[in-house]
Design a protein around this motif. Structure first.
Motif, mmCIF file in Angstrom:
data_model
loop_
_atom_site.group_PDB
_atom_site.id
_atom_site.type_symbol
_atom_site.label_atom_id
_atom_site.label_comp_id
_atom_site.label_asym_id
_atom_site.label_seq_id
_atom_site.Cartn_x
_atom_site.Cartn_y
_atom_site.Cartn_z
ATOM 1 N N UNK A 43 -3.593 0.789 -1.400
ATOM 2 C CA UNK A 43 -4.985 0.331 -1.526
ATOM 3 C C UNK A 43 -5.024 -1.127 -0.923
ATOM 4 N N UNK A 44 -4.236 -1.943 -1.250
ATOM 5 C CA UNK A 44 -3.981 -3.306 -0.745
ATOM 6 C C UNK A 44 -3.999 -3.272 0.784
ATOM 7 N N UNK A 45 -3.207 -2.567 1.383
ATOM 8 C CA UNK A 45 -3.123 -2.444 2.722
ATOM 9 C C UNK A 45 -4.529 -2.126 3.682
ATOM 10 N N UNK A 46 -5.123 -1.040 2.966
ATOM 11 C CA UNK A 46 -6.453 -0.812 3.339
ATOM 12 C C UNK A 46 -7.465 -2.011 3.294
ATOM 13 N N UNK A 47 -7.535 -2.617 2.208
ATOM 14 C CA UNK A 47 -8.471 -3.524 2.084
ATOM 15 C C UNK A 47 -8.040 -4.693 2.635
ATOM 16 N N UNK A 105 1.870 -3.319 -13.046
ATOM 17 C CA UNK A 105 1.411 -4.226 -11.940
ATOM 18 C C UNK A 105 0.315 -3.268 -10.992
ATOM 19 N N UNK A 106 0.512 -2.003 -11.055
ATOM 20 C CA UNK A 106 -0.523 -1.302 -10.193
ATOM 21 C C UNK A 106 -1.952 -1.395 -10.734
ATOM 22 N N UNK A 107 -2.157 -1.443 -12.188
ATOM 23 C CA UNK A 107 -3.232 -1.509 -12.736
ATOM 24 C C UNK A 107 -3.862 -2.861 -12.461
ATOM 25 N N UNK A 108 -3.089 -4.206 -12.426
ATOM 26 C CA UNK A 108 -3.401 -5.354 -12.149
ATOM 27 C C UNK A 108 -4.036 -5.587 -10.740
ATOM 28 N N UNK A 109 -3.156 -4.800 -9.854
ATOM 29 C CA UNK A 109 -3.554 -5.083 -8.458
ATOM 30 C C UNK A 109 -5.087 -4.276 -8.257
ATOM 31 N N UNK A 110 -5.004 -3.211 -8.858
ATOM 32 C CA UNK A 110 -6.397 -2.413 -8.450
ATOM 33 C C UNK A 110 -7.556 -3.279 -9.323
ATOM 34 N N UNK A 111 -7.083 -3.816 -10.364
ATOM 35 C CA UNK A 111 -8.188 -4.496 -10.994
ATOM 36 C C UNK A 111 -8.648 -5.805 -10.162
ATOM 37 N N UNK A 112 -7.632 -6.344 -9.509
ATOM 38 C CA UNK A 112 -7.720 -7.606 -8.614
ATOM 39 C C UNK A 112 -8.552 -7.022 -7.465
ATOM 40 N N UNK A 113 -8.325 -5.809 -6.824
ATOM 41 C CA UNK A 113 -9.089 -5.630 -5.687
ATOM 42 C C UNK A 113 -10.651 -5.277 -6.244
ATOM 43 N N UNK A 118 -14.810 -5.787 -5.048
ATOM 44 C CA UNK A 118 -15.957 -4.824 -5.832
ATOM 45 C C UNK A 118 -15.624 -3.331 -5.629
ATOM 46 N N UNK A 119 -16.179 -2.639 -6.729
ATOM 47 C CA UNK A 119 -15.981 -1.283 -6.779
ATOM 48 C C UNK A 119 -16.582 -0.290 -6.127
ATOM 49 N N UNK A 219 -10.664 0.719 -4.935
ATOM 50 C CA UNK A 219 -9.594 0.381 -5.576
ATOM 51 C C UNK A 219 -8.560 1.417 -6.080
ATOM 52 N N UNK A 220 -8.708 2.732 -6.490
ATOM 53 C CA UNK A 220 -8.111 3.673 -6.817
ATOM 54 C C UNK A 220 -7.625 4.664 -5.876
ATOM 55 N N UNK A 221 -7.808 4.379 -4.608
ATOM 56 C CA UNK A 221 -7.942 5.474 -3.525
ATOM 57 C C UNK A 221 -6.378 6.160 -3.529
ATOM 58 N N UNK A 222 -5.348 5.344 -4.022
ATOM 59 C CA UNK A 222 -4.118 5.826 -3.874
ATOM 60 C C UNK A 222 -3.520 6.624 -5.057
ATOM 61 N N UNK A 223 -4.184 6.851 -6.316
ATOM 62 C CA UNK A 223 -3.813 7.311 -7.341
ATOM 63 C C UNK A 223 -3.403 8.877 -6.884
ATOM 64 N N UNK A 224 -4.566 9.470 -6.437
ATOM 65 C CA UNK A 224 -4.129 10.838 -6.269
ATOM 66 C C UNK A 224 -3.040 11.241 -5.467
ATOM 67 N N UNK A 225 -2.960 10.482 -4.412
ATOM 68 C CA UNK A 225 -1.809 10.710 -3.465
ATOM 69 C C UNK A 225 -0.518 10.580 -4.065
#
Lengths: 303, 419
Positions: A43-47, A105-113, A118-119, A219-225
């Motif tokens: 997600x960070x890459x995309x954002x 760390x993943x949760x923190x990064x997603x929260x940061x995004x 924004x969500x 922010x959670x776009x990578x979770x399912x993958x």
């Protein structure tokens, strides 16, 4: 639905899985790091790409470079700052340690995004990739999808070459097989792990960008993958780059055909059933005191 | 444990007990303090934080406005409003505990926002046990039952497809069978149940086919679109009713347009799925999309078709709301109406007693920005609504209003209301 349509749809779906699973294979499958933050890095890459390309209006290649650098640096920080301290611990401590640390760390990064961008769902507009489409067996295939298919296949080919035909790849395999022996052989273990982790991070950033040009960003776009990638890497055979590639496209193909007959509840459940069946059968066939395969072969010879 | 630590522990324990006791005292005093206490449980953080914050902003505007006028009239005297807003982060276990706090510690007279199906269900027993009137922002029919204290001024999951069935599918000769596609979950199932009921009992000339469900995170809809196109080619369906929201909606409609699905058949979207802010990013993907909505068309009053279908009292109320600085967002309108409705019921009841307030919320027709609205005994409003089509330029616009009417208060299948 025609078989040709299912194959095209399966190829598209499979390429999305392969896109994500390629970098996950090198990190989880080869390096034995169950990196739960991989989806967040995706997600960070995309954002980052969105920020540079859509907001700052800089050219796409600059945005892509920024994305690779940022996620690569993030990967380096995670590897040096957290994972490095877990290597060498006994199995359960290492596995649960890595899962807990990277999940957090993943949760923190997603929260940061979410806080920063924004969500709401964001859209990257790249007419070059999105508007050029070709009709194949009645299915519209965009240039973005073709790039993703090529990138998915290319990623696995690159990883196969990297793992089998480069010094770094050989060193990596040696380390995973026997860390102490690798030290004794003079391999710079820390450096190989760091570089490989950064390589996987850079690959996931490109995957995030490509995915972001096709779908919405959240922010959670990578979770399912990420979940699918665990299935793919295990089904493909942990450590097998070629197997993961086949499993990625195979899973996409399975879903494309299954949609015609099953509700999504059952499709997802059936994938896990397949995984469970695979693990159980594998243990019966290969891990038993007298493996079934050996018994069958012996029986065959006796006849 | 050392002496000092034990003392600290005891001090902490005593403080906790005292706080709990204070909560009990609060609950005994009822709504008798000077200020009129109301509560709200909003998702101020998390993935729908934008909605929660817009809702809070609208509530704050209302509170400021009411308090500038001296407050809400209760039994002949005016009482300033103290709105207690908690962030539940859209976590149902928090929603429940915060609702309990509002009911038993803060001792509020009513709750004027409660989001999400799981959150509303989690807090329902608290609300019912404490006879605390609550206007929820969740759509599930599971909160509705005769005598319920959970009330709602948005369509239920079962009633959501009503405008599309009544105003489009059954009204057009070229639609004889619907394909229904939805995201996993109860909402999608409620929609299916209603469509099934409609086609078997209300419009038997209309049929429907199930196109299946997809998980929350689905991004690629290629297979579903191929399936819909093939069913259309085989004469099995000639319109698509889809329960797709947020990012799913953007992705689906973008891919549908790319594959020419919009050219082949109308795509019908229930109100819950039609976040105009989100789908404005789609552009050409909105071609042949027919969307039902009650509140969102209010942002397009410059369209004569829309304006014609909003009562003058609603337009005036909206002007007043905007002049107060309320956010120009349907979520804001809904929260403003919820707050005003609760206050009016308290004034009419002349007390902060829960059952009395509920008696004045249910069965009475109240004027709102979208028109007159009446809540039934199960807590569901009969709600004015529209079906609109869109222009497909670079910015979102409404092309026409295809249907305008009232969604009956549908809370179960078979519906206990006239369709």
């Amino acid at each position: 639905m025609s078989i040709a349509q299912n194959v095209i749809n399966g190829l598209i779906q499979g390429s999305l899985y392969a896109l994500f699973a390629a970098s996950f294979t090198i990190i989880f499958g080869v390096m034995d790091i169950p990196n739960m933050a991989h989806g967040a890095m995706f997600a960070v890459g995309a954002y980052v790409f969105y920020q540079v390309y859509e907001i700052l209006a800089l050219p796409w290649f600059v945005a892509l470079a920024c994305s690779i650098v940022v996620v690569g640096a993030l990967g380096a920080a995670i590897e040096r700052g957290f994972l490095d301290r877990l290597y060498g611990r006994d199995d359960s401590e290492y596995v649960f340690g890595v899962i807990l640390v990277t999940f957090g760390l993943g949760l923190i990064i997603e929260r940061f995004i979410g806080q920063f961008w924004g969500y709401d769902n964001l859209v990257i507009e790249m007419p070059l990739l999105q508007d050029h489409a070709f009709l194949v067996a009645g299915v519209s295939v965009t240039l973005a999808q073709i790039v993703i298919i090529l990138f998915g296949v290319g990623s696995f080919a690159f990883l196969y070459w990297f793992s089998n035909h480069t010094l770094m790849g050989h060193s990596l395999r040696a380390i995973v097989q026997d860390r102490e022996l690798a030290y004794m052989k003079g391999i710079d273990v820390e450096r190989v792990f760091l570089y490989t982790f950064v390589l996987g991070s850079a690959m996931i950033s490109i995957a995030g960008v490509l995915y972001g040009t096709m779908f919405t960003l959240s922010p959670d776009m990578g979770f399912n993958l990420l979940i699918k990638s665990f299935i793919i890497v295990i089904l493909g055979g942990i450590g097998s780059i070629f197997g993961a590639g086949i499993a990625g496209f195979g899973l996409g193909m399975y879903e494309a055909f299954a949609i015609a007959y099953l509700d999504s509840y059952y499709i997802f459940a059936s994938e896990f059933l397949l995984l469970i069946a695979y693990v159980l059968l594998k243990s019966i066939v290969t891990d038993a005191e007298t493996p079934i395969l050996t018994k069958l072969l012996a029986y065959g010879r006796s006849q | 444990m050392t002496e000092a630590n034990r003392r600290n522990f005891l001090k902490g324990g005593a403080a906790a007990v005292a706080t709990g006791m204070a909560g009990c005292v609060g609950s005994l005093t009822g709504g008798g303090s000077d200020k009129l206490k109301l509560g709200a449980v909003q998702p101020l953080t998390g993935f729908i934080a934008r909605m929660g914050n817009v809702g809070k902003e609208a509530q704050d505007v209302w509170v400021k406005h009411v308090n500038e006028q001296g407050g809400v009239e209760v039994n002949g005297s005016k009482r300033e409003v103290d709105l207690i807003v908690y962030d539940d982060e859209l976590k149902s276990e928090k929603t429940r505990s915060l609702a309990k706090k509002l009911a038993t510690t803060d001792n509020v007279a009513g709750i004027i926002a409660a989001w999400s199906t799981s959150g509303a269900l989690a807090m329902q027993s608290v609300v019912e046990d404490n006879e605390l009137p609550t206007i929820a922002t969740a759509q599930t029919v599971k909160i509705n039952h005769p005598g319920s204290y959970m009330l709602r001024i948005i369509p239920s999951t079962a009633g959501d497809p009503y405008p599309l069935l009544k105003g489009v599918a059954s009204a057009r000769d070229d639609i004889t069978s619907l394909g229904v596609l939805g995201r996993e979950g109860n909402a999608s199932q409620d929609m299916r149940d209603f469509v099934d009921y409609w086609t078997k009992n209300v419009d038997t000339s209309l049929g429907w086919k199930d196109l299946g469900t997809f998980p929350f995170g689905q991004d690629d809809f290629s297979s579903f679109i191929s399936k819909a196109k093939n069913m259309h080619a085989n004469g099995e369906i000639d319109a698509l009713l889809m329960y797709v929201t947020g990012g799913n909606a953007i992705n689906f409609l973008t891919q549908a347009e790319r594959n020419g699905l919009n050219d082949e058949m109308p795509i019908l979207m229930p109100s819950a799925m039609t976040d105009f802010t989100e789908i404005s990013k789609i552009g050409a993907g909105l071609k042949n999309v027919h969307a039902a909505s009650s509140y969102r068309p209010l942002n397009y009053l410059d369209n004569p078709d829309v304006k014609q279908n909003v009562p003058q009292s609603g337009i005036d109320a909206l002007k007043e709301y905007k002049s107060l600085g309320g956010p120009e967002d349907p979520i804001g309108y809904i929260h403003f109406i919820q707050a005003r409705m609760m206050a009016d019921a308290i004034t009419d009841a002349g007390s902060t007693d829960g059952p009395a307030i509920r008696d004045h919320l249910v069965g009475k027709t109240r004027s709102t920005v979208v028109g007159d609205m009446t809540l039934n005994d199960s807590g569901q409003a009969a709600l004015p609504s529209m079906v609109v089509t869109f222009t497909t330029g670079s910015s979102l616009g409404i092309d026409s209003v295809e249907w305008h009417g009232t969604i009956p208060p549908i809370t179960n299948i078979p519906p206990e209301t006239q369709l």
